[in-house]
Design an enzyme around this catalytic site. Structure first.
Site, PDB file in Angstrom:
ATOM      1  N   PHE A 147     -12.190  12.005  -1.467  1.00  0.00           N
ATOM      2  CA  PHE A 147     -10.744  12.183  -1.566  1.00  0.00           C
ATOM      3  C   PHE A 147     -10.345  12.065  -3.029  1.00  0.00           C
ATOM      4  O   PHE A 147     -10.496  11.014  -3.644  1.00  0.00           O
ATOM      5  CB  PHE A 147      -9.947  11.174  -0.725  1.00  0.00           C
ATOM      6  N   ASP A 233     -13.892   8.626 -10.397  1.00  0.00           N
ATOM      7  CA  ASP A 233     -12.510   8.589  -9.912  1.00  0.00           C
ATOM      8  C   ASP A 233     -12.241   7.167  -9.429  1.00  0.00           C
ATOM      9  O   ASP A 233     -12.638   6.781  -8.337  1.00  0.00           O
ATOM     10  CB  ASP A 233     -12.297   9.602  -8.793  1.00  0.00           C
ATOM     11  N   LYS A 275      -2.545   4.999  -9.490  1.00  0.00           N
ATOM     12  CA  LYS A 275      -2.088   3.920  -8.614  1.00  0.00           C
ATOM     13  C   LYS A 275      -1.750   2.615  -9.353  1.00  0.00           C
ATOM     14  O   LYS A 275      -0.695   2.529  -9.955  1.00  0.00           O
ATOM     15  CB  LYS A 275      -3.119   3.722  -7.497  1.00  0.00           C
TER      16      LYS A 275
HETATM   17  C1  LIG Z   1      -4.901   8.310  -4.151  1.00  0.00           C
HETATM   18  C2  LIG Z   1      -6.094   8.911  -4.790  1.00  0.00           C
HETATM   19  C3  LIG Z   1      -5.998  10.073  -5.584  1.00  0.00           C
HETATM   20  C4  LIG Z   1      -4.719  10.851  -5.733  1.00  0.00           C
HETATM   21  O1  LIG Z   1      -3.694  10.128  -6.290  1.00  0.00           O
HETATM   22  P1  LIG Z   1      -2.178  10.652  -6.096  1.00  0.00           P
HETATM   23  O2  LIG Z   1      -1.379   9.769  -6.997  1.00  0.00           O
HETATM   24  O3  LIG Z   1      -1.852  10.462  -4.644  1.00  0.00           O
HETATM   25  O4  LIG Z   1      -2.150  12.088  -6.487  1.00  0.00           O
HETATM   26  C5  LIG Z   1      -7.141  10.524  -6.220  1.00  0.00           C
HETATM   27  N1  LIG Z   1      -8.320   9.900  -6.054  1.00  0.00           N
HETATM   28  C6  LIG Z   1      -8.454   8.804  -5.290  1.00  0.00           C
HETATM   29  C7  LIG Z   1      -9.793   8.150  -5.171  1.00  0.00           C
HETATM   30  C8  LIG Z   1      -7.352   8.270  -4.605  1.00  0.00           C
HETATM   31  O5  LIG Z   1      -7.491   7.212  -3.823  1.00  0.00           O
END
Ligand SMILES: *Cc1c(COP(=O)(O)O)cnc(C)c1O
Length: 427
Positions: A147, A233, A275
């Protein structure tokens, strides 16, 4: 008009969203109107422990005064200049964040998905300009059940049908391999024109899927061997959530200013953050890399009107200060160990849960039922009644990710709520 609006009930507010908002989420039916630390309150005044923390954006706890204070102060001073001009907040943020995470440079964006897109663009450009990959041929390796966000390119390499179907045509240039599979990575890296490997150190959305403890180190070693850019990520796992500043740091215990002491420390070429970099106060995301990589981006080649604005810059510095000042990585590690120990104790007493897994305060329990059953949802509804809100992910998995400011007494209170709910639950 406004006085009647203020008095709407949860039911009325849910109906309002249903009628006037796009149906792109399926929320638990709880309408929140206030937050403080580990707690949130609904419009009827019922108090809950927040066990999602806005998908780990609110690691510092709701409405942290230091972060909200920075927002308020800057909001009265200067909010947005665009990058057409300099402002006096961006430089100090860039210095702070690069020293905090030990990289030469940062590129500030707003959402996590934008930061992932940024990392993909940097990785490709670097591959063409510094590594001689022929134009338009670069491939990036990604993992099954990843994700990384919701843009057209990112859903192109997702294998979640719900996220992807009917959003094509899809962006080419990605190779998908099984997660936590070193041999599959080794094989994929032998293909021609591989530019990067994009990976989550723990797959959050996939149900807190924690790989073998040496997976990141092995991936780093293989990427080095093939001269491929290693992109972590850490949008969900980063910023103390898993008990270290970054999840790739392994068991490194430094708080804030990373000292890179331990042998398990893995250093990605590119780190993607979002986040919790703002503590959930304002949308901020960031991409970190050293000069050799980041310098491929020149004026006009990437940007965002709001990226790196003064509000974002001040909020992010304050949010990271809270992480180190309050030793949240250390607390996440300690509370996480306690939480998993308590969950394992409860698992002994019930057939409803088969497993607890996770790291730091990013954990999940696996419910003993089929993925299409409503058991996990029904359990979340029952926990809500008992004063704790969490959400199922991927059918029969419940993610537990409270704010990292939770203390032991509060955590044990939550364990009691979860235990009571599980033991009283009838399918
Ligand atoms: C939430 C998330 C994203 C995307 O972030 P948004 O601010 O919702 O666009 C990307 N990578 C990971 C691992 C995430 O948990």
């Amino acid at each position: 008009m406004s006085s009647t609006l203020e008095k709407l009930s949860s039911e009325e507010l849910i109906k309002m969203e249903e009628k006037h908002g796009a149906h792109n989420y399926h929320p638990l039916p709880v309408v929140l109107s206030k937050g403080d630390g580990v707690y949130v309150w609904d419009v009827e005044g019922k108090k809950y422990y927040d066990f999602l923390s806005a998908y780990s954006a609110v690691n510092q706890g709701h409405c942290h005064p230091h972060i909200v204070g920075a927002l308020k102060k800057q909001a009265d001073t200067l909010t947005l200049t665009s990058r057409a001009f300099y402002n006096d907040a961006l430089g100090p943020f860039e210095k702070f964040v690069t020293e905090f995470f030990n990289f030469d440079k940062v590129l500030a964006m707003n959402s996590g998905a934008e930061a992932v897109e940024t990392a993909i663009k940097i990785c490709r450009k670097h591959a063409y300009e510094k590594r001689g990959i022929p134009e338009d041929q670069a491939k990036i390796i990604v993992c099954e059940n990843n994700f990384h966000g919701r843009t057209t390119t990112i859903v192109s390499f997702s294998n979640d049908e719900t996220a992807r179907k009917n959003f094509g045509p899809y962006t080419p240039g990605f190779i998908r391999i099984p997660y936590d599979d070193v041999d599959a990575l080794d094989k994929a890296l032998q293909e021609e024109n591989v530019a990067g490997f994009l990976v989550e150190p723990i797959q959050g959305e996939a149900g807190v899927f924690t790989p073998a403890s040496n997976y990141m180190a092995e991936a780093r070693r293989l990427c080095d061997k093939h001269g491929v850019t290693f992109i972590a990520d850490e949008v969900q796992t980063g910023i103390a959530r898993t008990g270290s500043l970054l999840a790739v740091c392994g068991n490194c215990s430094c708080e804030g200013h990373c000292e890179r002491q331990e042998d398990t420390y893995v250093r990605p070429d590119i780190v993607v953050l979002g986040k919790a970099i703002s503590g959930g106060v304002y949308p901020v995301s960031a991409v970190l890399a050293d000069d050799e990589i980041m310098n491929v981006i020149q004026p006009g080649q990437h940007g965002s009107t709001f990226g790196g604005n003064p509000l974002a810059a001040k909020v992010a510095v304050a949010a990271l200060e809270v992480i180190s000042d309050e030793k949240l990585a250390q607390n996440a590690r300690k509370m996480g160990e306690l939480f998993r120990r308590e969950m394992n104790r409860i698992i002994e007493k019930t057939d409803l849960v088969t497993k607890v897994r996770g790291k730091g305060l990013l954990n999940a329990i696996l419910i003993n039922d089929t993925p299409d059953s409503t058991t996990a949802w029904d359990l979340c509804m029952a926990m809500k009644e008992n004063g704790l809100i969490a959400k199922p992910t991927h059918g029969n998995i419940i993610r537990f990710a409270p704010p990292l400011v939770m203390n032991e007494e509060q955590l044990m209170d939550c364990v009691a709520i979860i235990e009571k709910t599980l033991l009283a639950f009838k399918k």
